[in-house]
Design a protein around this motif. Sequence first.
Motif, short mmCIF file in Angstrom:
data_model
loop_
_atom_site.label_atom_id
_atom_site.label_comp_id
_atom_site.label_asym_id
_atom_site.label_seq_id
_atom_site.Cartn_x
_atom_site.Cartn_y
_atom_site.Cartn_z
N VAL A 1 41.96 40.69 25.73
CA VAL A 1 42.05 41.02 27.16
C VAL A 1 42.55 39.80 27.92
N ARG A 2 43.52 40.02 28.79
CA ARG A 2 44.04 38.98 29.67
C ARG A 2 43.80 39.42 31.11
N GLY A 3 43.04 38.66 31.84
CA GLY A 3 42.77 39.01 33.22
C GLY A 3 41.29 39.16 33.48
N ASP A 4 40.96 39.53 34.69
CA ASP A 4 39.57 39.68 35.13
C ASP A 4 38.91 40.85 34.39
N PRO A 5 37.82 40.62 33.67
CA PRO A 5 37.16 41.73 32.97
C PRO A 5 36.72 42.85 33.90
#
Length: 607
Positions: free
Chosen positions: A439-443
């Motif tokens: 995952v790339r980015g805000d969870p």
Amino acid sequence: MAPRALVERLRTESGAALLLVGVTVLALVWANSPLSGAYTHLWETSVNLDVGELRFDMDLHHWVNDGLMVLFFFVIGLEVRQELSIGSLRQRSQRLVPLVAGTAGVLVPALVYLAVAGGAAPQGWGVVVGTDTAFLLGVLALVGPAMSNQLRVFLMTLTVVDDFLSVAIIGVFYSDDVRIGPLVLAVVCLGVLWLLGRMRQWRSAPYVVVIVVLWGATVQAGVHPSIAGMVAGLLVPAAVTRRADVLHAKSLFRAYWQSPDAAGARNVQAGLARSISVNHRLHEVLRGPVSLVVVPVFALANAGIDLRGGALADALGSAITWGVVAGLVVGKLVGVSLGTWTALRMRLGLLPDGVGPGSVLGGAALSGIGFTVSLLVVNLAFPDPADAQAATVGVLLAMALASVLGWLIFTVARVRWGETTADLPVTLAPPVDDELDHVRGDPDAAHTVVEYLDFQCPFCARVTGMNVELHEHFGDRVRYVVRHLPLPDVHPQAFLAAVASEAAHRQGQFWEMHDVLFSHQSQLELDDLRGYAADLGLDLARFDADLDDEELHDLVRAHAASAAASGARGTPTFFLDGHRHRGPHDARTLAAAIEAAESDPAARRRS
């Protein structure tokens, strides 16, 4: 409805079918009205064209059937070439079932017709062998399952075989008084088209010039030009767009953007043209006019039969009428279904994922819509106007009966057999797991974009920069997730590259390896992968051990299995908030789909 919106509606398959129905009704009403004389006079209008010593002397009706309809068959030929080169006829496992079904769907209707009407008019058997692909797909959109893309692909592949055989039958059995000189010229033109393809000529103009000469030669030779249109389309090359050509076009546009002038604009146009095969360009240019103009004009010229004065009763009492109805409605249903069942029993292939037996039966019923090809053969097979009238009534009656029969079968399949769709799954399975997925980015982002990728795929997001553009547009409102879908049949190093990225993940550098692999797509051999690991500062001994670890190999296979379960068959495939995105996957389109989902959650399922 605004004119632009109306045109866009008519360009859809269901819209095109409704247009044909409307034009057919108009032709029937006109031919049976007090203005019927004007209808007859219009199509009997003589139109002459002299080219040197050559003379093309035909009435308007023949110009439509022998001139405009060549475009129709040319487009069919283009589509067949696409399927053979890069589509569903490219792989043996995909083409054998529809090949057998399509062949049976030609033979059985002809036998049924001969059994019913062979004693009265045996020459009419060719009327029942063809299927109107456009009409079939349009009616499928109206009466078939709400989601039927896989069934649509199967039926398109089947009708490719059907159309090819039908045109061959027209050219061989319904041509007479053949003249050798023009026929030799036609063969030479076909040879020139083949040479243009072998020379990888990317400009469309040479093909167009040769095809026009080919048409004229076949008309002068006495061969029905439909076969020339089909064969010409088959000889126009189709190919997958290469990333290098796209990048070249991009560089030309960048130069034009920095210094706009006429020469730069011309270079951009040429670069864009070279990046797309001439087959796809001609198909894109012609498919709209063919579906919106050529086929409706053909219907207007051929569907207008005078049913007054007892003509309808005579037609309904004719063996020709019922031979055509039986051949199209019963013969197509039995032929296509039996051919499909036989191919499956012989294990020649499988049905597309998501397509059940009820959907096959419904599609087989709809293949009884002969219309365009059938009406064309009516004019060739029946010189007697009364026989032609009876056959036309049979074609129109079969069209209505096949549509109703298809609707009934699809209804039964939905209610009794639970076949609510005939398409691939659209829901991501399994859902994103923050602990297992990359995952790339805000969870806690509002939206999740999942990409199934192949490290050798030239159009995946890392290469195109699409994921960067989405992040720039949405910021922390979107997170980006990747899963593996290596395609070893076209990208032999993709699987090991996927394992290498997972090996790097064990040392906390998945995304770094992800970016490096996409930056070196043409260099993904084992030594290259070890070199990238060294450049990233990874422990090489551990990296080598992980490359051989069957657990990581199983992980990549599990990603591919999840792709299959989610309906992903190629790369890149995107899922927006858990639903598979269908259509263009450029950043602007994906951003629009996400924004639409924010205002209308159902839009996710329509994207």
